[in-house]
Design an enzyme around this catalytic site. Structure first.
Site, PDB file in Angstrom:
ATOM      1  N   GLU A 177      -3.686   6.437  19.027  1.00 34.61           N
ATOM      2  CA  GLU A 177      -4.382   5.296  18.458  1.00 34.61           C
ATOM      3  C   GLU A 177      -3.725   4.000  18.937  1.00 34.61           C
ATOM      4  O   GLU A 177      -2.525   3.820  18.781  1.00 34.61           O
ATOM      5  CB  GLU A 177      -4.277   5.425  16.936  1.00 34.61           C
TER       6      GLU A 177
ATOM      7  N   ARG B  85       0.825  -1.202   0.000  1.00 37.13           N
ATOM      8  CA  ARG B  85       0.000   0.000   0.000  1.00 37.13           C
ATOM      9  C   ARG B  85       0.866   1.261   0.000  1.00 37.13           C
ATOM     10  O   ARG B  85       0.412   2.320  -0.406  1.00 37.13           O
ATOM     11  CB  ARG B  85      -0.892   0.026   1.252  1.00 37.13           C
TER      12      ARG B  85
ATOM     13  N   ASP C  59     -10.066   0.969   0.906  1.00 40.89           N
ATOM     14  CA  ASP C  59     -10.035   2.397   1.181  1.00 40.89           C
ATOM     15  C   ASP C  59     -11.407   2.977   0.827  1.00 40.89           C
ATOM     16  O   ASP C  59     -12.215   2.320   0.172  1.00 40.89           O
ATOM     17  CB  ASP C  59      -8.948   3.073   0.347  1.00 40.89           C
TER      18      ASP C  59
ATOM     19  N   ARG D  28      -8.939  -6.445  13.344  1.00 40.92           N
ATOM     20  CA  ARG D  28      -8.243  -5.615  14.320  1.00 40.92           C
ATOM     21  C   ARG D  28      -9.195  -4.495  14.711  1.00 40.92           C
ATOM     22  O   ARG D  28      -9.937  -3.961  13.872  1.00 40.92           O
ATOM     23  CB  ARG D  28      -6.961  -5.007  13.725  1.00 40.92           C
TER      24      ARG D  28
ATOM     25  N   TYR E 181      -9.841  -5.049   2.945  1.00 41.01           N
ATOM     26  CA  TYR E 181      -9.134  -3.855   3.414  1.00 41.01           C
ATOM     27  C   TYR E 181      -9.309  -2.751   2.360  1.00 41.01           C
ATOM     28  O   TYR E 181      -8.395  -2.390   1.656  1.00 41.01           O
ATOM     29  CB  TYR E 181      -7.653  -4.214   3.600  1.00 41.01           C
TER      30      TYR E 181
ATOM     31  N   ARG F   8       9.771   5.772  -3.275  1.00 43.37           N
ATOM     32  CA  ARG F   8      10.126   6.690  -4.354  1.00 43.37           C
ATOM     33  C   ARG F   8      11.565   7.163  -4.228  1.00 43.37           C
ATOM     34  O   ARG F   8      12.012   7.494  -3.126  1.00 43.37           O
ATOM     35  CB  ARG F   8       9.251   7.948  -4.313  1.00 43.37           C
TER      36      ARG F   8
ATOM     37  N   ARG G 150       0.016   5.500  16.437  1.00 49.70           N
ATOM     38  CA  ARG G 150       0.212   6.837  15.889  1.00 49.70           C
ATOM     39  C   ARG G 150      -0.581   7.860  16.686  1.00 49.70           C
ATOM     40  O   ARG G 150      -1.486   7.508  17.445  1.00 49.70           O
ATOM     41  CB  ARG G 150      -0.171   6.899  14.405  1.00 49.70           C
TER      42      ARG G 150
HETATM   43  N1  UDP Z   1       3.302   0.765   7.859  1.00 53.14           N
HETATM   44  C1  UDP Z   1       4.526   0.714   8.489  1.00 53.14           C
HETATM   45  N2  UDP Z   1       5.027   1.858   9.050  1.00 53.14           N
HETATM   46  C2  UDP Z   1       4.373   3.026   9.005  1.00 53.14           C
HETATM   47  C3  UDP Z   1       3.127   3.087   8.354  1.00 53.14           C
HETATM   48  C4  UDP Z   1       2.613   1.929   7.805  1.00 53.14           C
HETATM   49  O1  UDP Z   1       5.137  -0.335   8.563  1.00 53.14           O
HETATM   50  O2  UDP Z   1       4.886   4.017   9.540  1.00 53.14           O
HETATM   51  C5  UDP Z   1       2.771  -0.488   7.297  1.00 53.14           C
HETATM   52  C6  UDP Z   1       1.927  -1.247   8.309  1.00 53.14           C
HETATM   53  O3  UDP Z   1       2.108  -2.624   8.084  1.00 53.14           O
HETATM   54  C7  UDP Z   1       0.523  -0.829   7.921  1.00 53.14           C
HETATM   55  C8  UDP Z   1       0.641  -0.774   6.415  1.00 53.14           C
HETATM   56  O4  UDP Z   1       1.938  -0.245   6.193  1.00 53.14           O
HETATM   57  O5  UDP Z   1      -0.436  -1.771   8.347  1.00 53.14           O
HETATM   58  C9  UDP Z   1      -0.407   0.050   5.726  1.00 53.14           C
HETATM   59  O6  UDP Z   1      -0.379   1.353   6.250  1.00 53.14           O
HETATM   60  P1  UDP Z   1      -1.535   2.407   5.971  1.00 53.14           P
HETATM   61  O7  UDP Z   1      -1.064   3.720   6.436  1.00 53.14           O
HETATM   62  O8  UDP Z   1      -1.990   2.249   4.576  1.00 53.14           O
HETATM   63  O9  UDP Z   1      -2.663   1.876   6.988  1.00 53.14           O
HETATM   64  P2  UDP Z   1      -4.046   2.538   7.463  1.00 53.14           P
HETATM   65  O10 UDP Z   1      -3.911   4.025   7.292  1.00 53.14           O
HETATM   66  O11 UDP Z   1      -5.107   1.901   6.632  1.00 53.14           O
HETATM   67  O12 UDP Z   1      -4.122   2.141   8.898  1.00 53.14           O
END
Ligand code: UDP
Length: 372
Positions: free
Chosen positions: A304, A170, A354, A247, A352, A174, A278
């Site tokens: 969170e 996801r 969006d 989850r 999952y 870059r 976060r």
């Molecule tokens: N992820 C990570 N570190 C970060 C942010 C995301 O390893 O700082 C990984 C983690 O496995 C997460 C996945 O990337 O479940 C997808 O992150 P995303 O931000 O897309 O998750 P959401 O916002 O849907 O919770």
């Protein structure tokens, strides 16, 4: 009154369907067990700040049809998501880009960064089999250890070797100084909040809140010809084949009497020790301003915490691994036999998704169901 459709759940999927059905001259009743509409995109105003009660939602899409669709119900601002990772006090730019590589390794050019990654990914030979291998193969072990492993294991409560690799795909990688978290043509936050957007979608449609479908299922079913169900698919069948894993997320939200806490919407705590995943500072979704463009004097933050879902909790994320995939397929088969019920959305389809994918899925269903 008898309705053409009863929609269970006033989130995005249900609101899109209700709106489209109404446009086709159908009668619709929407019910939701919560006291509010908008499902998990629900926003609530606190001191002029639109607080994302069920976690950060940043609308982004490459799908022009979906973008045009949502723009009928809200005007979007120019918000671009650029989260910061905090690893034991070291700050890194996300997603993985030249700022991240420079901070991690001191590299300055894209060639140097590419060489570092190439050297570190050598430990993975063959097709990555799980999230850990996929992550190392994308960005190398250093970034995996500091920015991915701890965060992912907190978020999912599972070892990275036990998780499917698609989850980490996801995130963009870059070799440019572009820290936009999403590869999306269109991105923004609905001005005035998501609740207002969903209220606009539900305009003119009868909605009953605080109404639990399963408390009186037979009575609710008797009210309509067909049901659109957007809750958890295993709950619909009373978990008779077993529970799908989800989850859940818990938020500790605080109003602080200061103009800024962290200067950004999202700071991810990527070490294993910090108990939260976060912190979201909601005012920055709208640049710290109120509707008139004035700076807001206070701030609202949410820590969170991720946990394994158990009955009674709100499910947020499906755990799309092999085991759950099989169980879902069995439920899906049962669902297909329910000729009067359509299952949809993140929970109804155990995906999952969006927000844009939920809307795309709902619009596709509308085409089949309503010819719309
Ligand atoms: N992820 C990570 N570190 C970060 C942010 C995301 O390893 O700082 C990984 C983690 O496995 C997460 C996945 O990337 O479940 C997808 O992150 P995303 O931000 O897309 O998750 P959401 O916002 O849907 O919770």
């Amino acid at each position: 009154m008898h309705y053409d459709y009863l929609v269970i759940g006033a989130g995005l999927y249900g609101a899109v369907f209700a709106q489209e059905a109404k446009k086709q001259g159908k009668t619709v009743l929407v019910i939701d067990k919560r006291p509010n509409i908008a499902g998990n995109v629900y926003t609530e105003t606190v001191e002029g700040i639109h607080v994302h009660r069920y976690g950060a939602h940043i609308f982004h899409t490459n799908n022009k049809k979906v973008w045009n669709y949502v723009n009928q119900f809200a005007e979007f601002n120019r918000f671009t998501n650029s989260p910061v990772a905090n690893y034991k006090g070291e700050l890194y730019s996300l997603p993985f880009n030249m700022y991240t590589f420079n901070k991690m390794w001191g590299v300055v050019t894209p060639e140097e960064a590419a060489a570092k990654i190439a050297e570190q990914r050598k430990e993975i030979t063959g097709e990555p089999q799980n999230l850990e291998e996929q992550a190392i193969s994308l960005v190398g072990r250093d970034i995996y250890e500091k920015l991915i492993k701890g965060y992912t294991e907190k978020q999912w409560g599972r070892a990275c070797t036990e998780l499917p690799s698609f989850i980490i795909k996801r995130l963009p990688v870059r070799l440019t100084f572009d820290n936009n978290y999403f590869n999306a043509l269109y991105q923004g936050i609905p001005i005035g909040g998501y609740t207002k957007m969903v209220a606009n979608m539900l305009d003119g449609i009868e909605v009953r809140l605080n109404s639990d479908y399963f408390e009186n299922k037979a009575e609710w079913d008797a009210l309509a010809d067909k049901v659109v169900y957007t809750g958890a698919i295993d709950a619909y069948f009373n978990y008779q084949l077993g529970t799908l894993e989800y989850r859940s997320v818990r938020f500790e939200t605080e109003l602080l009497d200061q103009p800024s806490f962290q200067g950004n919407v999202a700071v991810n705590y990527t070490d294993r020790e910090t108990p939260w995943t976060r912190i979201i500072e909601h005012k920055w979704f709208e640049f710290g301003k109120d509707a008139e463009g004035n700076d807001l004097p206070k701030t609202v933050i949410s820590r969170e915490y991720s946990s394994e879902w158990k009955p009674g909790d709100e499910p947020y994320y499906p755990v799309n691994d092999e085991k759950n995939g099989k169980l879902y397929a069995a439920y899906r088969e049962m669902a297909q036999k329910e000729s009067k019920v359509i299952f949809g959305g993140r929970l109804g389809e155990y995906k999952y998704y969006d927000m844009d994918a939920v809307i795309a899925s709902a619009l596709e269903m509308c085409e089949n169901e309503l010819g719309a």
